[in-house]
Structure formats: structure tokens, C-alpha cells
Write a protein that holds these residues in place. Structure first.
Motif, short mmCIF file in Angstrom:
data_model
loop_
_atom_site.label_atom_id
_atom_site.label_comp_id
_atom_site.label_asym_id
_atom_site.label_seq_id
_atom_site.Cartn_x
_atom_site.Cartn_y
_atom_site.Cartn_z
N ALA A 33 0.95 -0.77 -0.30
CA ALA A 33 0.06 -0.08 0.51
C ALA A 33 0.90 0.97 -0.27
CB ALA A 33 -0.27 0.31 0.68
N LEU A 34 1.73 1.16 0.34
CA LEU A 34 2.98 2.45 0.62
C LEU A 34 3.68 2.81 -0.38
CD1 LEU A 34 4.53 1.55 4.58
CD2 LEU A 34 2.61 3.67 3.59
N ILE A 35 3.84 1.72 -1.05
CA ILE A 35 4.90 1.53 -2.44
C ILE A 35 3.49 2.02 -3.81
CG2 ILE A 35 6.00 0.56 -4.05
CD1 ILE A 35 7.34 -1.63 -1.71
N ARG A 36 2.65 1.89 -3.63
CA ARG A 36 2.34 2.22 -4.33
C ARG A 36 0.73 3.45 -4.22
NH1 ARG A 36 -2.12 -3.62 -4.78
NH2 ARG A 36 -1.39 -4.10 -6.35
N SER A 37 0.98 4.46 -3.38
CA SER A 37 1.13 5.40 -2.59
C SER A 37 1.75 6.47 -3.44
CB SER A 37 0.68 6.01 -0.95
OG SER A 37 -0.30 5.44 -0.62
N ALA A 38 2.62 6.07 -3.12
CA ALA A 38 4.47 6.65 -4.18
C ALA A 38 4.66 7.01 -5.03
CB ALA A 38 5.80 6.28 -3.55
N LEU A 39 4.09 5.79 -6.18
CA LEU A 39 3.92 5.86 -7.17
C LEU A 39 3.05 6.66 -7.47
CD1 LEU A 39 4.16 1.86 -7.80
CD2 LEU A 39 5.50 3.79 -9.82
N ALA A 40 1.62 6.85 -7.10
CA ALA A 40 0.47 7.49 -7.65
C ALA A 40 0.96 9.08 -7.36
CB ALA A 40 -0.98 7.35 -6.63
N LEU A 41 1.07 8.89 -5.92
CA LEU A 41 2.31 10.63 -5.92
C LEU A 41 2.92 10.64 -7.23
CD1 LEU A 41 1.91 12.74 -3.47
CD2 LEU A 41 3.84 12.00 -2.58
N LEU A 42 3.88 10.57 -7.04
CA LEU A 42 5.42 10.43 -8.30
C LEU A 42 4.34 10.58 -9.96
CD1 LEU A 42 7.92 11.05 -8.49
CD2 LEU A 42 8.67 8.56 -9.45
N GLY A 43 3.38 10.25 -9.66
CA GLY A 43 2.62 9.92 -11.03
C GLY A 43 3.44 9.75 -12.79
N PRO A 44 2.64 9.21 -13.87
CA PRO A 44 3.10 9.42 -14.64
C PRO A 44 4.80 9.76 -15.36
CG PRO A 44 0.88 9.83 -15.66
CD PRO A 44 1.19 9.43 -13.60
N ASP A 45 4.53 11.12 -15.29
CA ASP A 45 5.36 12.40 -15.78
C ASP A 45 6.56 12.07 -14.61
OD1 ASP A 45 3.64 12.70 -17.95
OD2 ASP A 45 2.94 13.50 -16.93
N GLY A 46 6.32 11.63 -13.68
CA GLY A 46 7.86 11.69 -12.74
C GLY A 46 9.06 10.87 -12.99
N ASP A 47 10.23 11.42 -12.45
CA ASP A 47 11.73 10.77 -13.05
C ASP A 47 11.20 9.20 -13.01
OD1 ASP A 47 14.26 10.55 -13.01
OD2 ASP A 47 15.01 9.86 -11.26
N PRO A 48 12.06 8.46 -14.32
CA PRO A 48 12.16 7.23 -15.19
C PRO A 48 12.80 6.03 -13.82
CG PRO A 48 12.50 8.93 -17.02
CD PRO A 48 12.32 9.63 -15.39
N VAL A 49 13.60 7.08 -13.42
CA VAL A 49 14.56 5.91 -12.73
C VAL A 49 14.35 6.25 -11.21
CG1 VAL A 49 16.51 6.03 -11.35
CG2 VAL A 49 16.76 6.79 -13.36
N GLN A 50 13.47 7.06 -10.44
CA GLN A 50 12.85 6.71 -9.58
C GLN A 50 11.65 5.59 -9.40
OE1 GLN A 50 12.12 10.84 -7.72
NE2 GLN A 50 11.20 9.99 -5.24
#
Length: 992
Positions: free
Chosen positions: A468-485
Motif C-alpha cells: 500500500a505504501l509503495i503504491r501511494s508513492a507511485l501515485a504521488l510520483l505520477g506517470p511523468d515522474g523521474d523514470p529512475v525513481q
């Protein structure tokens, strides 16, 4: 508060034994006394009730008196009036002049020759006695009269005198108790007096009396300590059926061994309350007896924490030194605060602190939190970061609480406390939006903090929370976030998903991670993405894809000196390409262990250790497995990661390996060893069910209810499913419930196929265990001539055999050769299949015995039992006796009562002498030749008329023979008679 039924007596075996020893001394004609001390609610009354019942059962007369808190105007001698009332015949409810009941004793006992109490003023004990030339203000006659009555009663039979709550006793009662204990030294009387130790402040009048009494011969003191956690849990479950485990755990933690508090908290929990109002009132009543300064000290201590330093109380209370010292002394002497060994003050019970906190006004609480936080921040070493965070939040200083929470998380990580680390990180995450400069204070962005929290969750054994925490991080970063992150988050999510058995989703996440970062040039993120993708691909049988990813990860890890990634990938390759060469695989894993430790990656290190333990287990070397498991668990404890994924798997492997090796006590100890078990590690505890079922432990059924409920909630937890289903099937098998055993096996194998499509050899064990009662049912149907029943059970059994064969075929195609354990279970399936078909062939059973000889002590013994059955069928009695003796020895050593009973029944059926079971009589010693013939026909399901026709007798004569057979066997019907005769080895061919 609900009205519970009978409250179970738990956790007091040792104390009850000491009290019963005193009862035994009275039975031997000796007087003695026991002073029972304990805090309010700890269980004194329940213990004394049990003592009274046991003593009455041993022939003692029991007299009980109760003291009542009537303040300074208490009625004199009230507890003795109470206990002597059954003797005098006084009314159950005393009048205001209750003490004269002692005078009534004279009339009640005069006819029996007991001396009378003095008349006049001396009799009216409610008024001052007239001066008399007697010791102790003229009360000697009263004391002697009571002693005389008790002596006369004891002459009729031993006597138990119980005085409850003597901390409330009036002075006259205390003096009378002192006199009786000094006077009654020759009569068979045991006196048991209870009192509240937490009520005895320094000036309490009972204190000097106790000091005097314990110096008397025959008087001993018994201190009731708080109940152990396990006993409180047993109490809670005994009070209300079906209490959720979380409620039980909460009550255990908060009650701190106090039975009354546990009952009140359970009632509150079931009603949705926090702290019961009645309990709050009880607790606060003691606080309100103190002066204003002492109450202020308690309020400061309650806000400061369960344990508080003197310096903090001084700084926060605002009291002058002399006033503070007096207030603290008052709180300590009234047993509300206790001085710990390190000099800190702590509340005698946590619920007392809860009650004081609940009584604070909101503004007062915020002010006190702010004062404590300011003191902690300004005084280095005065407290921990966690304490500062708590008080900062309580004073509404959100920025300070945010920073302190991060510091507390770092401290918890350094101390090897991942659960606490996760708690503090999530507290910081909750404050993120309320703190404008959160990123600057944290030194990282929010997605990174979420990822760090997920890592702590994984280490703490909370993989679902990590997902759940990692999915929250992915949602926060969004599809346009840093590819490496993004790539880092995707492969971490893949790792977490794999640990909750969602392999398809894990594969998708690792694939996405590979897409986001190029392979050239090599980078740490791409290397870990490839290492993770290799594992997820292997799990789904995508070997070519997995091999390519593993080769890439290994080369890149070597080039970048990423020891942890290299070690992780080396484990995957060693396990998938080992080719059955145990030595080569072990050498590769040991190299990986060196690199994992050098990297400091504890997760990878435990993965290597787990595989080093699994490799010998798969080859049948259970001893080597246990050596690795013990070393790995010690390392996990040292690192503080006992409930991380591989920490839990190692413990589960240890429980299973000890079960296999025949160390059933060690298996249970490891399964039950720690109080806190995360839900995703519940399979560790459930694995101990096999021992409980194997021993015929009655508590296994209750534990299975818990395991079934958890399995339903954690649908994808395959190891929990296997542990639960295996125990359920075995329990049904020993109960002869073939239908339940077969249905549970089919359902479990279907679920196993859903989650572990290719590698599902565990189906062999489930099927083999379920086939045993199905084969028994088919055999019984054959004996009874029930052709429809035979067809039903054979078809059901063949369906199970097909499930097992399918699992073997898929494994051989998709994974490789079978390990020694799988070979043994396949042999068992084949032997059960032969028995199902009605073939009495010792060959398959001999193969099963040999196959389990790799080290599975119990299953080899169980196979020996069935082999003996097959040998008897072919009339090889000598060999059958040898197999039964070997099986019986193992059953006795393990405490495997069901197997021991089965072996004994078979020995009796086969008329074999087995040590410890007695000689088996021949049928001719029990039945006449004619009755033996009738019994044989009864076993074939014949009616009385059919029996008469076949044996050339009337139906009435046949009925008489049947009645005699039932009487000799003690059976209630024809079917039961046949079953009993078969179990006792009496169902034989007619005499010639």
C-alpha cells in the motif's frame, strides 16, 4: 458489564497447590494459616472460591467471613459474625446490632455442650464493655468463646476458615484474628485470610499485625502476582466464546495480569468502549483520596508517560521542593506510584494512568504536554525522540512533532525495532501536508519517505502494508515522474507483491521496471530491476526470460560491485540451475552469504540463509536444516528482523523440520515462542497444529477455528492455507470423518492450483492424508456388503489420486525431479490407492516406510501401522508384530495418542501381543461357538430371520444370541457390536 458465566480459574495452579497443601495439613490434624496478599482485582476471591470448593470436596467444613469497608464506623467482629452465622442460624442479613450474633452462638450451641459467652455488657459487643479484671479490656472471654466454638467444630471434622478483605477489618476483628492464630495451634483448622496489598499505605493499621503474624509458627504468606499474559488470554477466551484475537491481545496488554481489569476491558471492547466508566470510577476513587499536591503530581506523571524521572516532575509540576517531596511520598505510600529500580516513578498499573489522563481537561492536557516537550527539547538526554514527538503532537506543535518522529524512526532503526520505526515514519507521513517545510526537514521528498516506510513495513513483517505504501508513492510520483525513481518503486513493489503471493502482479511490476531504465549503461536501479525480474519470471515458469534477466543482473552487479544484488541473483540461479548437485549449490550459496553480509543488506542475507537451510531439507538431511535454521534465527534476532519475510519463513521451516525429526516439543515451542506474530507470519503458529492434532490435543479444534478465520481473510497466504488444511484433514482422518477430509483436501488443492500453478507438490501430503479415512470408509462398506457405498468412496478416492498425479506431472514438466519428501508422499498415495481398491498388498506400504525413512519419524511410524495391517491380511503375523512394535514405540515417544490407539486396536484385531496393551483374548474365550457364528453373520448385515435361516434356528433363538453378544460387548446396537468386536480382534471365522 455483561454477566459472564463461571469464571475459569487460570494461571493459579502453583498458588492453589500451596493452599491445598495447607488443607492437607488440617486433614492430618495440624493447624496452619495462610495470609493471601494481592492487588485489587488480581483474583484473590476466585482463588479462594476454588479453594473452598476443593476443601469441601476433601471433607472439610468451610466457614467464610467477609470484611466490609464501613470507614471509621465499622461494626466490630463483623467478619466473624458472618462466618459463624451458618453455625448459629442467624438471619442472612444482619441488623444494625450485628455483633450480638456472637451471643446468639451460645444459645445455638449450648445444647451441644459448648461454653456460653458472657451475659450482659460483655455479650453486647456493640457497646463498650464494662471494666473487668481481665486482660485486654475484658475481651478475653469473647476471644476464648470464639476459639472454643471453632475448636468444637473442628472436633467434628477439619475446618477451613476463610476471612476475605481483612484490610477493611475493624480493630476488634484484627485482635481476634491475632488471638485465634496464637491459640488454635493444636486443632485441625486452617485459616486463610486475604487482603489487598495495594491498599496498605505506610500507616495502615493492618501492617504491624501482618509483621507480627508472619513470625508465628504455622503462618505463611502467599503473594498473588499478576497473571501471566497467556493466562489472561485464556481467561478472556473462557469468558466469551469467539472473541477476536485482536481484542484478546488488546485486553492482555492493557490488563497487565489483573483479572478484574481484564473482565472490564473485555466488556468494554465488546461494547465498543475505550475505558469502561465503572472501571474509571474505581481507579479515580483511589486518586481522589490524595491531597491536591499529590493529585497534581499524578496528573504530571500521567502526561509525562508510564515511567517518569524525578527531574521532569520537578520541572513540570510547579511545586516547591518540600511540597513536591511530600506529594510524591503520599502517592508512593498509597501505592499509586511505584519507584522503579532505576529511580523513576511509574504508575502501579497502566489503566490507572489511562484513567487520570481521561480525567484531564483538554486545555490542561495541552499545557502539560507543551511544558514536558519544552523540558525535553532543552535538556539533552532527558528523553528519547519518540517521547519528544509524542509531547509535541500533544501540544499541537506539528512541525516539532514531524522532526522528532523522523529522529525517533532513526533511533528505532538503529535499535533493530522495525515495527516502531514504521510507526514513527507513518506518524511523520501523516503530518507531511501540515508542515510547510516537510521536505527540507526530512531531507527527502514524500515518495522517498513512503518507500523508506515500505522498507520498514517489510522488515516488520507487514508486506501488505508495504504494498500500500509503495503504491501511494507511485501515485504521488505520477506517470511523468523521474523514470529512475519510478523504476525503483516498480521493482520494490514487485518484491512486496511476491511476498503476498500475487506473482502475476509482481511480474507486471518488474516488467515495467525493466522498461523504464535501459540496460546500457549498467546502473544500480537497472541491476536490481533485472534481479527482481528474474525472480518473478522464475515464479511463473518463464525460464528463458528469467535466465536472461538473471545473467544480466549478475554481470552488472559484478561490474558495479553491488554485492547485495549479486548475492540475490546468485541465490536465484543456484536454486534454478543447481541440477541436483547439493554440494555445488551450497558452495554458491555460501559465497552469496559472504557478499550479502559484506553489503549489509539484511533482507538478502536472510534469503541466503533460508536457502542454505532449504537445500539440505529437500535432500532429506533434516539435521543440517535445523543447524542452519538455528543459526539463522539467532542472526535474525541479532538484527531485529525476526518477522521479516525470510525471518518468518526460517521460523516456519524450523517448526516443520522439528515436527519431521520427531522433536515435537521443540516444534511447538518454536511455533508459540513469541507473543507478537504479524498476520502474514500466522503460518508459523498454524504449523504447530500438526503436533497438536498428532497428539490428540483437545485445544487443536479451537486453534483451528482461529486458523480457518485467518485463512479466509488472507486468501492468498498459501503456507497458512497448507498448515490449516493439513491439520484439518488429519483431525478429520483420526475422527473417521472421510467426507470432511476429502472435501477439505479437494478445496485446498484447488486453492493451491490458483496460487502455485506449477509447483504444488504440497497436494501430495493433503491427498495422502485424506485418502486414509476414505480407504477406511471403502473397507467398512465392503465388510457390510454396501456396494453403493464402496462405489462412492472408491470414486471419491480416485478423484483425490488424480489430483495428486496431476501435481506430480506438472512439477516434473515445469520444475524438475521430485525431492525426497515428495517421493515419500507419492509412495504413500500409491499405497493408499491400493488399499482403496481393496488390495491387501504389503509392497506399496513397505515402499512408503522406506521412503519416509529419510527422517520423517511420525509418518514412517504411521506407514508401519498400515504395513502391519496389510501383513496381517496376508497372514504374516510375525512381520506385522514387528512393525506394530516399532510404530508403538514412536507413538509413545512423541505422545501421539491417536496413532497409539490405532496401533493398539490393530494389535487386538490381529490378536497380537503388544507391550503395554495387555494380552488379547481369543474369541472363544468371550463367545460360545454359536455366538461366534452369529457375530460373523451380524457383520455381514444379516437380520435375525436371515441368521436363523442360515444357522437352522428360529428367529427368536437368533434374537437371544444377538442380545447376549450385545451384552458381552456392552454395545447399544448391532452396528456398534460389530465395530467393537472388530476393534477388539474378536470378529473371526466360526470355530471348526
Amino acid at each position: 458489564m455483561p454477566q459472564w458465566g463461571d469464571r475459569p480459574l487460570v494461571g493459579r495452579d502453583a498458588e492453589l497447590a500451596r493452599l491445598l497443601a495447607a488443607v492437607d495439613r488440617a486433614l492430618e490434624g495440624r493447624a496452619c494459616a495462610v495470609l493471601v496478599a494481592g492487588d485489587a482485582g488480581v483474583g484473590k476471591t476466585r482463588l479462594l472460591d476454588e479453594l473452598a470448593a476443593r476443601a469441601a470436596g476433601r471433607g472439610l467444613r468451610v466457614l467464610t467471613g467477609h470484611c466490609v469497608d464501613l470507614g471509621d464506623v465499622g461494626l466490630p467482629y463483623l467478619p466473624f459474625v458472618d462466618l459463624l452465622r451458618p453455625v448459629t442460624g442467624e438471619p442472612a442479613v444482619p441488623s444494625a446490632a450485628a455483633p450480638p450474633a456472637l451471643a446468639g452462638l451460645a444459645a445455638g450451641r449450648a445444647a451441644g455442650g459448648v461454653r456460653e459467652l458472657p451475659s450482659g455488657d460483655a455479650a453486647d459487643l456493640g457497646r463498650p464493655l464494662s471494666p473487668r479484671p481481665l486482660v485486654d479490656d475484658g475481651r478475653l472471654q469473647v476471644f476464648e468463646s470464639v476459639a472454643g466454638v471453632l475448636t468444637e467444630l473442628a472436633a467434628e471434622g477439619p475446618l477451613l476458615v476463610v476471612l476475605e478483605d481483612v484490610h477493611w477489618a475493624d480493630r476488634s476483628s484484627r485482635d481476634l484474628l491475632r488471638y485465634l492464630l496464637a491459640r488454635l495451634t493444636e486443632a485441625p483448622i486452617v485459616v486463610v485470610a486475604s487482603y489487598r496489598s495495594d491498599d496498605l499505605h505506610r500507616r495502615h493499621p493492618l501492617r504491624p499485625l501482618l509483621a507480627e503474624l508472619v513470625r508465628m509458627p504455622g503462618v505463611e504468606r502467599l503473594d498473588l502476582a499478576p497473571l501471566p499474559d497467556a493466562a489472561v488470554g485464556e481467561l478472556v477466551r473462557g469468558l466469551a466464546a469467539g472473541v477476536p484475537d485482536r481484542t484478546v491481545d488488546d485486553v492482555v496488554v492493557r490488563a497487565e495480569g489483573n483479572a478484574f481489569y481484564a473482565e472490564e476491558l473485555l466488556a468494554a471492547g465488546l461494547a465498543g468502549e475505550t475505558l469502561p466508566m465503572g472501571l474509571t470510577d474505581v481507579l479515580l476513587a483511589r486518586v481522589e483520596q490524595l491531597g491536591a499536591a499529590a493529585q497534581q503530581v499524578l496528573r504530571v506523571a500521567a502526561v509525562a508517560g508510564r515511567r517518569v524521572r524525578h527531574e521532569l516532575v520537578t520541572a513540570v509540576s510547579g511545586l516547591a521542593p518540600a511540597q513536591l517531596e511530600a506529594a510524591l511520598a503520599e502517592a508512593v505510600h498509597h501505592h499509586l506510584l511505584v519507584v522503579s529500580g532505576d529511580g523513576r516513578y511509574r504508575f502501579r498499573h497502566a489503566l490507572l494512568r489511562e484513567a487520570v489522563l481521561a480525567d484531564l481537561l483538554p486545555g490542561e492536557r495541552v499545557r502539560l504536554h507543551a511544558t514536558v516537550a519544552a523540558y525535553l527539547a532543552a535538556t539533552p538526554g532527558a528523553g528519547t525522540a519518540a517521547e519528544l514527538a509524542h509531547h509535541a503532537r500533544g501540544s499541537n506543535d506539528l512541525a516539532g512533532a514531524f522532526s522528532a518522529s523522523l529522529d525517533a524512526a532513526a533511533e528505532a532503526s538503529s535499535a533493530g525495532a522495525p515495527a516502531e520505526q514504521l510507526q514513527h515514519l507513518e506518524a511523520a507521513l501523516a503530518l507531511w501536508t501540515a508542515v510547510p517545510d516537510a521536505a527540507a526537514r526530512a531531507g527527502r521528498d514524500q515518495p522517498t519517505l513512503l518507500l523508506d516506510s515500505a522498507a520498514a513495513a517489510r522488515t516488520a513483517g507487514e508486506p501488505t502494508r508495504a504494498v500500500a505504501l509503495i503504491r501511494s508513492a507511485l501515485a504521488l510520483l505520477g506517470p511523468d515522474g523521474d523514470p529512475v525513481q519510478q523504476a525503483r518503486l516498480h521493482y520494490r513493489l514487485a518484491q512486496a507483491l511476491a511476498r503476498i503471493e500475487d506473482q502475476a502482479a509482481a511480474y507486471r511490476e518488474s516488467s515495467r521496471s525493466m522498461e523504464l531504465v535501459p540496460a546500457d549503461p549498467p546502473s544500480p536501479v537497472r541491476t536490481w530491476a533485472a534481479a527482481t525480474h528474474a525472480r518473478t519470471s522464475y515464479a511463473l515458469g518463464r525460464r528463458a526470460e528469467a535466465d536472461a534477466a538473471a545473467d544480466e543482473a549478475l554481470a552488472a552487479a559484478d561490474a558495479l560491485a553491488l554485492d547485495s544484488a549479486w548475492a540475490d541473483t546468485a541465490v536465484s540461479l543456484a536454486r534454478m540451475r543447481g541440477g541436483g548437485d547439493r554440494d555445488a549449490v551450497t558452495r554458491r550459496l555460501e559465497e552469496a552469504l559472504v557478499r550479502a553480509r559484506r553489503s549489509g543488506d539484511t533482507d538478502v542475507e536472510l534469503r541466503v540463509l533460508f536457502n542454505l537451510a532449504v537445500v539440505p531439507y529437500e535432500s532429506g538431511d533434516v539435521g543440517a536444516t535445523l543447524r542452519w535454521v538455528d543459526a539463522a534465527l539467532a542472526r535474525a534476532a541479532e538484527l531485529g528482523v525476526e518477522w521479516s519475510f525470510y525471518g518468518a519463513e526460517l521460523r516456519h521451516l524450523g517448526v516443520s523440520a522439528r515436527y519431521v525429526a520427531g522433536d515435537w516439543d521443540g516444534s511447538l515451542e518454536l511455533a508459540e515462542g513469541l507473543a507478537r506474530v504479524p498476520e502474514m507470519a500466522a503460518h508459523v503458529r498454524a504449523a504447530g497444529l500438526l503436533v497438536q492434532v498428532g497428539r490428540g490435543d483437545a485445544s487443536a479444534a479451537e486453534r483451528l477455528v482461529w486458523a480457518r478465520g485467518l485463512t479466509a481473510r488472507l486468501d492468498a497466504h498459501v503456507l497458512l492455507l497448507l498448515a490449516t488444511a493439513g491439520a484439518e484433514i488429519d483431525l478429520a482422518a483420526w475422527a473417521g470423518d472421510a467426507g470432511t477430509a476429502a472435501e477439505r483436501a479437494r478445496a485446498a488443492v484447488r486453492q493451491l492450483h490458483t496460487h502455485w500453478d506449477v509447483d504444488r507438490l504440497a497436494a501430495l501430503r493433503l491427498v495422502a492424508t485424506a485418502l486414509a479415512p476414505v480407504g477406511d470408509a471403502a473397507a467398512a462398506a465392503r465388510v457390510a456388503g454396501d456396494d453403493a457405498g464402496v462405489r462412492h468412496w472408491v470414486a471419491l478416492g480416485q478423484e483425490l489420486v488424480t489430483l495428486a498425479s496431476s501435481a506430480v506431472d506438472d512439477h516434473l514438466r515445469g520444475v524438475g525431479p521430485l525431492g525426497v519428501e515428495a517421493v515419500a508422499w507419492r509412495a504413500r498415495v500409491e499405497a493408499e490407492a491400493a488399499r482403496l481398491a481393496g488390495r491387501a498388498d504389503p509392497g506399496p506400504w513397505r515402499a512408503a516406510v522406506e521412503a519416509f525413512g529419510y527422517g520423517h519419524v511420525y509418518e514412517q511410524a504411521r506407514s508401519r501401522w498400515r504395513l502391519a495391517e496389510a501383513l496381517l491380511a496376508v497372514d504374516d503375523r510375525t512381520a506385522a508384530a514387528g512393525e506394530l512394535r516399532a510404530a508403538a514405540e514412536v507413538a509413545a515417544r512423541l505422545g501421539a495418542a491417536p496413532l497409539r490407539s490405532a496401533v493398539t486396536r490393530l494389535a487386538r484385531r490381529g490378536r497380537l501381543d503388544l507391550p503395554g496393551t495387555g494380552r488379547v483374548p481369543a474369541a472363544s474365550a468371550v463367545f460360545t461357538p454359536r455366538e461366534t457364528e452369529v457375530l460373523r453373520l451380524l457383520a455381514q448385515g444379516r437380520t435375525n430371520r436371515q441368521i436363523g435361516a442360515e444357522l437352522f434356528m428360529s428367529e427368536k433363538t437368533a434374537s437371544v444370541h444377538v442380545s447376549r453378544i450385545l451384552a458381552k460387548l456392552g454395545a447399544g446396537g448391532r452396528t456398534e457390536a460389530v465395530a467393537l468386536a472388530a476393534a477388539r480382534g474378536l470378529l473371526t471365522a466360526p470355530a471348526s
